[in-house]
Design a protein around this motif. Sequence first.
Motif, PDB file in Angstrom:
ATOM      1  N   LEU A   7       0.969  -0.894  -0.329  1.00 17.93           N
ATOM      2  CA  LEU A   7       0.179   0.009   0.170  1.00 17.93           C
ATOM      3  C   LEU A   7       1.154   1.201   0.157  1.00 17.93           C
ATOM      4  N   PRO A   8       0.471   2.103  -0.339  1.00 20.64           N
ATOM      5  CA  PRO A   8       1.002   3.312  -0.559  1.00 20.64           C
ATOM      6  C   PRO A   8       1.353   3.988   0.583  1.00 20.64           C
ATOM      7  N   ASP A   9       2.183   4.440   1.180  1.00 15.49           N
ATOM      8  CA  ASP A   9       2.212   5.164   2.452  1.00 15.49           C
ATOM      9  C   ASP A   9       2.354   4.251   3.572  1.00 15.49           C
ATOM     10  N   ALA A  10       2.613   3.057   3.302  1.00 13.50           N
ATOM     11  CA  ALA A  10       1.873   2.124   4.915  1.00 13.50           C
ATOM     12  C   ALA A  10       3.326   1.451   5.258  1.00 13.50           C
ATOM     13  N   GLY A  11       4.780   1.646   4.654  1.00 16.69           N
ATOM     14  CA  GLY A  11       5.648   1.483   5.471  1.00 16.69           C
ATOM     15  C   GLY A  11       5.777  -0.368   5.479  1.00 16.69           C
ATOM     16  N   GLY A  12       5.667  -0.467   4.581  1.00 16.83           N
ATOM     17  CA  GLY A  12       5.876  -1.873   4.431  1.00 16.83           C
ATOM     18  C   GLY A  12       5.081  -2.977   5.548  1.00 16.83           C
ATOM     19  N   ARG A  13       6.258  -3.418   6.340  1.00 14.60           N
ATOM     20  CA  ARG A  13       4.858  -3.949   7.677  1.00 14.60           C
ATOM     21  C   ARG A  13       5.232  -3.379   8.852  1.00 14.60           C
ATOM     22  N   ARG A  14       5.313  -2.132   8.730  1.00 10.29           N
ATOM     23  CA  ARG A  14       4.782  -1.488  10.183  1.00 10.29           C
ATOM     24  C   ARG A  14       3.097  -1.405   9.964  1.00 10.29           C
ATOM     25  N   ILE A  15       2.886  -1.139   8.859  1.00  6.91           N
ATOM     26  CA  ILE A  15       1.533  -0.877   9.111  1.00  6.91           C
ATOM     27  C   ILE A  15       0.650  -2.184   9.953  1.00  6.91           C
ATOM     28  N   ILE A  16       1.091  -3.277  10.477  1.00  2.00           N
ATOM     29  CA  ILE A  16       0.620  -3.863  10.141  1.00  2.00           C
ATOM     30  C   ILE A  16       0.761  -4.161  11.813  1.00  2.00           C
ATOM     31  N   GLY A  17       1.360  -3.901  12.761  1.00  2.00           N
ATOM     32  CA  GLY A  17       1.424  -3.410  13.767  1.00  2.00           C
ATOM     33  C   GLY A  17       0.742  -2.543  14.535  1.00  2.00           C
TER      34      GLY A  17
END
Length: 131
Positions: A59-69
């Motif tokens: 996703l745009p602006d999600a920051g990779g795996r950080r978005i899951i947290g």
Amino acid sequence: MELPYTILIAERNRHVRELLKREMSAEGYRVHTAANAAQLLDAVSTERPPDIVVLDLDLPDAGGRRIIGEVKSLAPNVPVILHTLSVDADTPSINGTVAFIEKQENSIDELKKRVGDLLGCAPMVSNTETA
């Protein structure tokens, strides 16, 4: 027949997002979509978050795996299913996710099955298009 469950599809590709929305709606789920991380976080931080999040890590602006947290901190009880092309050895075990489904020809059927299993309802339709 509409099921009492809401699915949030967070997908960067408009065509895939709409395909998944159409397919999951045909199963009877209420479906909301998010095209970026900001929309995703808005949707899970509501008083009534979705029952399941289907998440593309790109996703745009999600920051990779950080978005899951971030999703899990806002809605700790909401299962997260990763539906993504990004594959590596530890992807299926990312903290806070319940399933990993690699995007490919038959991934919609697998996604429907996994969502149905998690929510305790079987898919109604097995004739699907490909993502």
